[in-house]
Design a protein around this motif. Sequence first.
Motif, mmCIF file in Angstrom:
data_model
loop_
_atom_site.group_PDB
_atom_site.id
_atom_site.type_symbol
_atom_site.label_atom_id
_atom_site.label_comp_id
_atom_site.label_asym_id
_atom_site.label_seq_id
_atom_site.Cartn_x
_atom_site.Cartn_y
_atom_site.Cartn_z
ATOM 1 N N ALA A 145 0.823 -1.211 0.000
ATOM 2 C CA ALA A 145 0.000 0.000 0.000
ATOM 3 C C ALA A 145 0.859 1.265 0.000
ATOM 4 C CB ALA A 145 -0.940 0.002 1.211
ATOM 5 N N ILE A 146 2.048 1.183 0.582
ATOM 6 C CA ILE A 146 2.986 2.309 0.536
ATOM 7 C C ILE A 146 3.432 2.545 -0.907
ATOM 8 C CG2 ILE A 146 5.294 3.095 1.202
ATOM 9 C CD1 ILE A 146 3.479 3.269 3.528
ATOM 10 N N LEU A 147 3.764 1.447 -1.589
ATOM 11 C CA LEU A 147 4.284 1.530 -2.949
ATOM 12 C C LEU A 147 3.247 2.065 -3.935
ATOM 13 C CD1 LEU A 147 6.806 0.896 -4.633
ATOM 14 C CD2 LEU A 147 5.914 -1.414 -4.963
ATOM 15 N N THR A 148 1.967 1.734 -3.726
ATOM 16 C CA THR A 148 0.924 2.137 -4.680
ATOM 17 C C THR A 148 0.666 3.646 -4.672
ATOM 18 O OG1 THR A 148 -0.829 1.671 -3.051
ATOM 19 C CG2 THR A 148 -0.266 -0.090 -4.599
ATOM 20 N N ALA A 149 1.293 4.357 -3.757
ATOM 21 C CA ALA A 149 1.154 5.820 -3.760
ATOM 22 C C ALA A 149 1.697 6.422 -5.054
ATOM 23 C CB ALA A 149 1.877 6.427 -2.559
ATOM 24 N N ILE A 150 2.582 5.701 -5.727
ATOM 25 C CA ILE A 150 3.140 6.221 -6.982
ATOM 26 C C ILE A 150 2.103 6.220 -8.105
ATOM 27 C CG2 ILE A 150 5.490 5.548 -6.409
ATOM 28 C CD1 ILE A 150 5.218 3.162 -8.275
ATOM 29 N N ILE A 151 0.977 5.502 -7.912
ATOM 30 C CA ILE A 151 -0.093 5.550 -8.920
ATOM 31 C C ILE A 151 -1.335 6.263 -8.359
ATOM 32 C CG2 ILE A 151 0.721 3.539 -10.178
ATOM 33 C CD1 ILE A 151 -1.534 1.906 -8.851
ATOM 34 N N GLY A 152 -1.116 7.092 -7.345
ATOM 35 C CA GLY A 152 -2.182 7.957 -6.863
ATOM 36 C C GLY A 152 -3.157 7.351 -5.890
ATOM 37 N N SER A 153 -2.726 6.343 -5.118
ATOM 38 C CA SER A 153 -3.635 5.713 -4.156
ATOM 39 C C SER A 153 -3.812 6.546 -2.887
ATOM 40 C CB SER A 153 -3.116 4.321 -3.772
ATOM 41 O OG SER A 153 -1.890 4.426 -3.057
ATOM 42 N N GLY A 154 -2.880 7.469 -2.629
ATOM 43 C CA GLY A 154 -2.923 8.239 -1.392
ATOM 44 C C GLY A 154 -2.399 7.428 -0.228
ATOM 45 N N GLY A 155 -2.771 7.808 0.981
ATOM 46 C CA GLY A 155 -2.333 7.083 2.169
ATOM 47 C C GLY A 155 -0.951 7.480 2.635
ATOM 48 N N LEU A 156 -0.379 6.639 3.468
ATOM 49 C CA LEU A 156 0.924 6.936 4.058
ATOM 50 C C LEU A 156 2.030 6.981 3.015
ATOM 51 C CD1 LEU A 156 0.593 4.691 7.242
ATOM 52 C CD2 LEU A 156 0.548 7.199 7.164
ATOM 53 N N GLY A 157 1.865 6.228 1.950
ATOM 54 C CA GLY A 157 2.864 6.221 0.895
ATOM 55 C C GLY A 157 3.042 7.576 0.246
ATOM 56 N N SER A 158 1.957 8.351 0.183
ATOM 57 C CA SER A 158 2.065 9.687 -0.420
ATOM 58 C C SER A 158 2.989 10.576 0.408
ATOM 59 C CB SER A 158 0.679 10.320 -0.545
ATOM 60 O OG SER A 158 0.067 10.486 0.728
ATOM 61 N N LEU A 159 2.921 10.427 1.744
ATOM 62 C CA LEU A 159 3.830 11.196 2.599
ATOM 63 C C LEU A 159 5.278 10.765 2.391
ATOM 64 C CD1 LEU A 159 1.845 11.289 5.991
ATOM 65 C CD2 LEU A 159 2.073 13.120 4.307
ATOM 66 N N VAL A 160 5.474 9.447 2.267
ATOM 67 C CA VAL A 160 6.829 8.927 2.074
ATOM 68 C C VAL A 160 7.420 9.443 0.769
ATOM 69 C CG1 VAL A 160 8.214 6.844 1.690
ATOM 70 C CG2 VAL A 160 6.438 6.853 3.456
#
Length: 203
Positions: A145-160
């Motif tokens: 779920a952290i990694l999927t922030a690169i395709i616009g999922s949001g969440g904690l990954g977006s902060l990272v």
Amino acid sequence: MVAIENILGATWEHLILTYSALFISIGVGIPLALISLRSRKIASFIIAFANLVQAIPSLAVVAIVVPLLGIGFTPAVFAIFLRALLPIVKNTYIGLSKVDESMIDAAKGLGLTEWQIIRHIRFPHAYPAMFAGIKFAAILANSIAILTAIIGSGGLGSLVFEGLASFNMDKILAGALPAIVLAILIDVSFTVIERKITPEALK
């Protein structure tokens, strides 16, 4: 410093993303394991497919779903689902299929239907393996779920990723530390649930 409201909002998005994918994986994985019980050919095909998906690097899985589904929450859930499926299917199948055949024969002799055998004999004996698979899938989903922030999922990954892009250590930690805490909580909570549900004879 990152505002606590931003961290809490990202954590909530992360939880929704992770558990949406996990519940779909459970909803698909357990029926696939049950279908696999019907024949070794079916089991070999399903396990081979799940192994193939698992062998693909996580970043590649995330990248593959973009041309298929685009970007955003739904493609991210699908990518996480693909990665979390194998441990659930494999462990559930192993747990269901490793029941002593003498117990199955005795149950058939008593007149139990196939579904009653699955429900009252196979599933209780499969709980340790099932929960091990689900727990691993949950931890895996939390990390993907952290990694999927690169395709616009949001969440904690977006902060990272925002922190990495701007060399902002506060943002990196604001996303990474809650994800680590969630991984620990997932491990502990599923272990507790497993102990409560697993029959005493199998503990």
